[in-house]
Design an enzyme around this catalytic site. Structure first.
Site, short mmCIF file in Angstrom:
data_model
loop_
_atom_site.label_atom_id
_atom_site.label_comp_id
_atom_site.label_asym_id
_atom_site.label_seq_id
_atom_site.Cartn_x
_atom_site.Cartn_y
_atom_site.Cartn_z
N TYR A 60 -2.34 -0.36 10.62
CA TYR A 60 -2.36 -0.70 9.20
C TYR A 60 -1.06 -0.27 8.52
CZ TYR A 60 -3.85 -0.65 4.29
OH TYR A 60 -3.94 -0.85 2.94
N SER B 212 0.85 -1.19 0.00
CA SER B 212 0.00 0.00 0.00
C SER B 212 0.88 1.23 0.00
CB SER B 212 -0.90 0.02 1.23
OG SER B 212 -1.56 1.26 1.38
#
Length: 700
Positions: free
Chosen positions: A590, A577
């Site tokens: 995250y 990501s």
């Protein structure tokens, strides 16, 4: 054929009401599909059917007789009406006048296009004369195991007469072509009451005055052979009796999982191959028998069989009683090299001045006592079909050796079929393999939006794909969609929780037993969460790290173990990501886990380089459409973080990007394909950002 019961006999599937509603070509297709639906009648792609039909000539307006016959390369079980070649029968008859004899029969194939009716583009096969010159409106040519078992005996002519009397005749082996067509015509003229003929070492011809009569005759003649073998083989041990017992199913599977990558390592370095495992009862009976080695060495009889399986298999020297797979693996180099040398000798002894160059000398079929049969080919469908053909050969050998002496085709005849210039021309016309043909990929999170897009992209380039996901319902839906689009052979599913070590190992075993190994891992399983650090629970932290870091470690470790055993290199792609490179407030769990992914990929790129294992990363950003992680709390959390409504998120992210463009799952898939394929063969340890441009996540 041994142990035949009433249920082993063929049942007529003819529906008169359905057939009567069709025109003559429609009834030919109906008959063909019925016959091809049962492997006991004919194998995939084998045999052909025909009908002679009256049509209005588009040039003259006169009624003419047209031969409808299965075209080159078709399969009677699955073909459609456009799979038939159509030819003027009178023009085919005139070819007899220019035929120069058996030494020149191959040149007659070049005249078949001149006989085409109504500009039909379907190419006529070399079997066309076999149908054209028989004086019957409807003709079937099938490859039933029960009849080939007669055709493959030393005393096949006498056995044919014993089983059928004068109803079915016998012709000695002759390669399919113009001369065999003339021989069939002579037989029919000399035996007007016959209903068909057995072709030595080949198959069965039957005929009739209507489509239904021809179909019913075919079924009846095959059933008579089945019933005859039932009586003859009753009480006799198959293949000389049992030499070794079959191992338990779980143990057979374990050995296949261990062995298939070892074979693939030795035969797939020049061209990747896909495997298939078969431990059906028929296979286990053969590989555990006393006559396994002598019968296997004789080779197959029907030319359709050995074109798929090579003339003979490789029997591996395995003792199921000891179960020592390591000892078996240690013998593979010698066994495979000996097979190659034997095949090269066969080529040198048999070749002609104009023969094509020797093809892949590796075996297609590998027989393992007590375990089963493994086949390898350039794609899954070909490997599976080769195994099916060898099961046909096993059935033939069981019957033939039980009633007489089994014989394969003479070596020279086999070579002349395998390296036939017409066969070579057909191979040269085949489409070029796609870039990922022969490659096997496993995609975690494969049932989600990004995972499905990645799988679809890899499938479109020829890869076999194993979808791994924790959502079994979504897995089945994805599998069904992909099977429709790419064929059932190309896709498999496995339930995998990437945080469970045992499930990860089991899923990789699933991939191996289905396809023989692994070339591509796309680690894509994901979740997302967002909250201020003081509100982040340990459970949330652990869940992010468990799935996004530990999960990626577990699947990568399993892939490394397998790829090192294969010695064929490999490609691993992480879906990380933008957040792994650029810190984001309110999503520490995250972002940290995604950063761990990226650094793990860098570490693995270092470890895998010497083994040719490339490890790269794709960093998406804001892939809203189709992504599971954006369908729940994450969407609401990110909207709240940006102080906007959830409906405004997509526009918000698009406007935030440098290029002012939205990012979709298909965009991620394109980057994955680049990194997984040979297009990036010289890239490892790299990161591709697919985020429409985000300055804070620039890698340099």
């Amino acid at each position: 054929m041994s142990g035949v019961t009433e249920s082993s006999r063929l049942q007529s599937l003819w529906d008169a009401a359905e057939a009567d509603a069709l025109d003559e070509p429609g009834r030919l297709l109906y008959r063909s599909n019925l016959l091809g639906s049962d492997k006991r009648i004919t194998n995939y792609g084998g045999g052909n059917t025909s009908a002679k039909v009256r049509h209005r000539d588009p040039l003259t307006g006169e009624d003419v007789t047209v031969l409808w016959v299965k075209g080159s390369g078709g399969d009677v079980g699955t073909m459609k009406l456009d799979g038939f070649a159509t030819l003027y029968l009178d023009k085919l008859d005139k070819l007899r006048d220019i035929y120069r004899g058996p030494a020149h029969e191959d040149e007659m194939v070049g005249y078949l296009p001149h006989c085409t009716f109504d500009l039909n583009p379907r190419a006529a096969s070399i079997d066309t004369p076999l149908h054209a010159y028989l004086p019957y409106p409807h003709v079937d040519h099938m490859h039933p195991d029960a009849v080939i078992a007669i055709a493959a005996t030393v005393n096949g002519r006498e056995i044919t007469h014993r089983v059928y009397g004068d109803e079915i005749g016998w012709l000695e082996w002759r390669r399919p072509g113009f001369e065999l067509g003339l021989e069939l015509a002579r037989f029919a003229a000399e035996n007007p009451d016959a209903k068909g003929v057995v072709l030595g070492s080949h198959g069965l011809f039957t005929w009739g005055s209507s489509a239904e009569e021809c179909y019913e005759t075919t079924i009846r003649i095959i059933n008579r052979a089945i019933e005859w073998f039932e009586g003859e083989l009753a009480g006799k041990p198959a293949f000389g009796g049992e030499a070794v017992s079959a191992l338990a199913p779980e143990r057979r599977r374990e050995i296949a999982v261990r062995l298939m990558p070892e074979i693939r390592a030795r035969i797939g370095s020049e061209k990747p191959k896909v495997g298939h495992f078969d431990d059906s009862d028929a296979v286990l009976q053969f590989v555990g028998s006393k006559d396994l080695k002598p019968l296997a060495a004789l080779g197959t009889s029907c030319p359709d069989h050995f074109l798929r399986t090579k003339i003979r298999p490789l029997v591996l020297d395995f003792d199921p009683a000891s179960g020592d797979v390591d000892a078996l693996a240690a013998t593979l180099d010698g066994a495979i090299e000996a097979y190659r040398a034997d095949y090269a000798g066969y080529y040198e002894r048999s070749k002609h001045e104009n023969s094509p160059a020797i093809r892949d000398p590796n075996a297609v079929i590998y027989l393992v006592p007590g375990v089963g049969m493994i086949s390898f080919a350039g794609d899954k469908a070909t490997a599976r079909i080769a195994a099916e053909f060898y099961v046909n050969a096993i059935n033939v050998m069981r019957g033939a050796s039980g009633v007489d002496t089994y014989q394969g085709l003479p070596e020279q005849e086999a070579f002349d079929i395998e390296y036939w210039l017409l066969e070579e021309a057909k191979l040269q016309r085949m489409p070029k393999p796609k870039p990922l043909a022969g490659r096997v990929a496993l995609v975690t999170g494969g049932a989600g939006g990004i995972g499905r897009a990645i799988a679809g992209r890899l499938l479109s380039e020829g890869a076999c794909v194993v979808l791994a996901d924790i959502d079994e319902g979504a897995l089945e839906a994805a599998k069904g969609d992909f099977a429709k689009g790419f064929g059932a052979d190309q896709v498999r599913t496995t339930r995998m929780n990437v945080t469970a070590e045992g499930e990860v190992a089991g899923s990789f075993a699933d991939a191996v037993v289905e396809y023989g190994g692994l070339d591509i891992l796309v680690s894509n399983a994901g979740i997302a969460s967002a909250s201020p650090i003081e509100d982040t629970t340990l459970e949330v932290w652990d869940r992010n790290v468990s799935i996004l870091a530990t999960g990626y470690f577990l699947v990568s470790r399993e892939a490394f173990r397998l790829m090192r055993r294969q010695k064929l290199g490999g490609s691993i792609v992480f879906i990380a990501s933008k957040n792994g490179l650029a810190a984001s407030a309110g999503a520490s769990a995250y972002c940290t886990a995604k950063a761990a992914e990226i650094h793990l990929a860098r570490c693995l790129a270092l470890e895998g380089a010497e083994a040719g294992i490339r490890v790269n990363t794709v960093n998406p950003d804001a892939v809203l459409r189709g992504s599971k992680i954006w369908s729940g709390e994450w969407r609401e959390q990110r909207a709240a973080s940006s102080r906007i409504d959830t409906s405004e998120l997509e526009e918000h992210y698009r406007n935030r990007s440098l290029l002012k463009r939205s990012v979709f799952p298909e965009d991620i898939a394109e980057a994955v394909y680049f990194l997984a394929s040979d297009l990036s063969a010289k890239s490892t340890g790299n990161i591709i950002n697919v985020d429409a441009g985000n300055q804070i996540s620039f890698t340099r």
